[in-house]
Design a protein around this motif. Structure first.
Motif, short mmCIF file in Angstrom:
data_model
loop_
_atom_site.label_atom_id
_atom_site.label_comp_id
_atom_site.label_asym_id
_atom_site.label_seq_id
_atom_site.Cartn_x
_atom_site.Cartn_y
_atom_site.Cartn_z
N PHE A 119 0.81 -1.22 0.00
CA PHE A 119 0.00 0.00 0.00
C PHE A 119 0.85 1.27 0.00
O PHE A 119 0.32 2.37 -0.18
N MET A 120 2.16 1.14 0.19
CA MET A 120 3.02 2.30 0.31
C MET A 120 3.12 3.10 -0.99
O MET A 120 3.31 4.32 -0.95
N LYS A 121 3.00 2.43 -2.12
CA LYS A 121 3.15 3.13 -3.40
C LYS A 121 2.07 4.17 -3.65
O LYS A 121 2.19 4.99 -4.55
N ARG A 122 1.02 4.15 -2.83
CA ARG A 122 -0.03 5.15 -2.93
C ARG A 122 0.36 6.45 -2.23
O ARG A 122 -0.17 7.52 -2.55
N TYR A 123 1.27 6.37 -1.26
CA TYR A 123 1.52 7.50 -0.38
C TYR A 123 2.94 8.07 -0.46
O TYR A 123 3.17 9.20 -0.02
N THR A 124 3.89 7.31 -0.97
CA THR A 124 5.27 7.77 -0.99
C THR A 124 5.96 7.33 -2.27
O THR A 124 5.61 6.29 -2.85
N HIS A 125 6.95 8.13 -2.69
CA HIS A 125 7.76 7.75 -3.84
C HIS A 125 8.89 6.80 -3.43
O HIS A 125 9.75 6.48 -4.25
N LEU A 126 8.90 6.36 -2.18
CA LEU A 126 9.95 5.48 -1.70
C LEU A 126 9.42 4.12 -1.24
O LEU A 126 9.86 3.59 -0.20
N PRO A 127 8.49 3.52 -1.97
CA PRO A 127 8.04 2.18 -1.56
C PRO A 127 9.17 1.16 -1.65
O PRO A 127 9.14 0.14 -0.94
N GLN A 128 10.16 1.42 -2.49
CA GLN A 128 11.29 0.50 -2.61
C GLN A 128 12.10 0.45 -1.30
O GLN A 128 12.62 -0.61 -0.94
N ALA A 129 12.18 1.57 -0.59
CA ALA A 129 12.86 1.57 0.71
C ALA A 129 12.06 0.75 1.72
O ALA A 129 12.64 0.02 2.53
N TYR A 130 10.74 0.87 1.67
CA TYR A 130 9.90 0.10 2.58
C TYR A 130 10.01 -1.39 2.27
O TYR A 130 10.03 -2.22 3.17
N LEU A 131 10.10 -1.71 0.98
CA LEU A 131 10.32 -3.11 0.60
C LEU A 131 11.63 -3.61 1.19
O LEU A 131 11.72 -4.75 1.67
N GLY A 132 12.66 -2.76 1.17
CA GLY A 132 13.94 -3.14 1.74
C GLY A 132 13.84 -3.44 3.22
O GLY A 132 14.45 -4.40 3.72
N ILE A 133 13.04 -2.65 3.94
CA ILE A 133 12.84 -2.91 5.37
C ILE A 133 12.13 -4.25 5.56
O ILE A 133 12.50 -5.04 6.42
N ALA A 134 11.11 -4.50 4.71
CA ALA A 134 10.37 -5.76 4.81
C ALA A 134 11.23 -6.96 4.48
O ALA A 134 11.26 -7.96 5.22
N PHE A 135 11.97 -6.89 3.37
CA PHE A 135 12.85 -7.99 2.97
C PHE A 135 14.03 -8.10 3.94
O PHE A 135 14.47 -9.20 4.27
N GLY A 136 14.53 -6.95 4.37
CA GLY A 136 15.68 -6.95 5.26
C GLY A 136 15.38 -7.49 6.65
O GLY A 136 16.31 -7.84 7.39
N TRP A 137 14.11 -7.58 7.00
CA TRP A 137 13.75 -8.06 8.33
C TRP A 137 14.17 -9.52 8.53
O TRP A 137 14.28 -9.99 9.67
N ALA A 138 14.47 -10.21 7.46
CA ALA A 138 15.01 -11.56 7.58
C ALA A 138 16.37 -11.55 8.28
O ALA A 138 16.77 -12.57 8.86
N VAL A 139 17.06 -10.42 8.24
CA VAL A 139 18.40 -10.34 8.85
C VAL A 139 18.32 -10.39 10.38
O VAL A 139 18.91 -11.29 11.00
#
Length: 274
Positions: A119-139
């Protein structure tokens, strides 16, 4: 909807988890923990694909690359997709019950990140950063599962994974940039505009520096840095591919990040063996 026939998403989520397990386990991670983490990666990536299709059900019919997805094509009802997502999340949570309390707690945060990212792509031009946080949470989850704690080196590695997602998902977004502008979807590919390749190159250089610092903190040897050198070569090749910003070439550059992840892991694995 799980897109298991397109495993690139699994690999991009799996490599950071494996990097973390090898560093946290000094090259010999616990077998059960490794199996649970790998299974969790597959389930959570599948869940992410499902909730992404649900979130984008109004946009996908208007984008060339996504118009044949099951919900967009009318093959699956949105409420069915949402129920399937919840079942996958429950399965992933059940897997974490085999691990320690800290990992279980972190998994709750991970589930929230996976559910909210589309849902982030509706509100910010940085959904890719949020994806990084989501994917990076595996660390942090992998470190917590292996060691019972999340040390500083884990958060540096987490930062590297966030940067990596900004890199590869920006390349991915370049494929849909024209359609995204039309339907009103935001992305870093739009935000960076005509400077997109230069910004991606800067992010690639910064990621390599952060991974180098991770190596220093973790006391890794020359084989690891050899892997980073191969990874740097992968980034150079990606820059060459996107020199004209042609859609199919940008998609190839996105896919090529699988080899970057493999190069870093190979360096870790060989370093552990040596």
């Amino acid at each position: 909807m799980m897109r298991l026939d397109k495993p690139i998403g699994v690999f991009l989520l799996l490599w950071p988890a494996l990097w973390s397990l090898w560093i946290a386990g000094n090259g010999k991670p616990d077998l059960l923990i490794s199996m649970v983490i790998v299974a969790g990666v597959i389930v959570m990536r599948s869940a992410g694909c499902v909730i992404n299709d649900y979130a984008d059900r109004e946009f996908d019919p208007h984008v060339e690359r996504t118009r044949l997805r099951p919900i967009a094509a009318g093959e699956i009802a949105p409420n069915q997709a949402l129920l399937f997502f919840l079942l996958l999340i429950l399965l992933a949570f059940d897997l974490t019950l085999l691990l320690n309390a800290l990992t279980i707690l972190l998994s709750v945060i991970g589930a929230f990140l996976a559910a909210s990212y589309p849902f982030m792509k509706r509100y910010t031009h940085l959904p890719q950063a949020y994806l990084g946080i989501a994917f990076g949470w595996a660390v942090p989850m992998s470190f917590a599962a292996q060691t019972g704690q999340v040390p500083a080196v884990a958060w540096w590695l987490f930062l590297a994974v966030v940067l990596w997602a900004l890199i590869y998902d920006t390349l991915y977004a370049m494929v849909d940039r024209d359609d995204d502008v039309t339907v009103g979807v935001k992305s870093t590919a739009i935000l960076f505009g005509r400077h997109v390749r230069s910004v991606v190159a800067g992010l690639q250089a910064l990621m390599l520096l952060v991974l180098g610092w991770v190596g220093i903190q973790a006391g890794l040897g020359s084989a690891y840095y050899a892997g980073l050198s191969v990874g740097a070569g992968c980034f150079v090749w990606q820059q060459y591919l996107v020199r004209d910003e042609e859609k199919s070439a940008c998609f190839r550059a996105f896919l090529h990040n699988n080899w970057f992840g493999a190069a870093v892991f190979a360096g870790l694995a060989v370093d552990a063996l040596l």
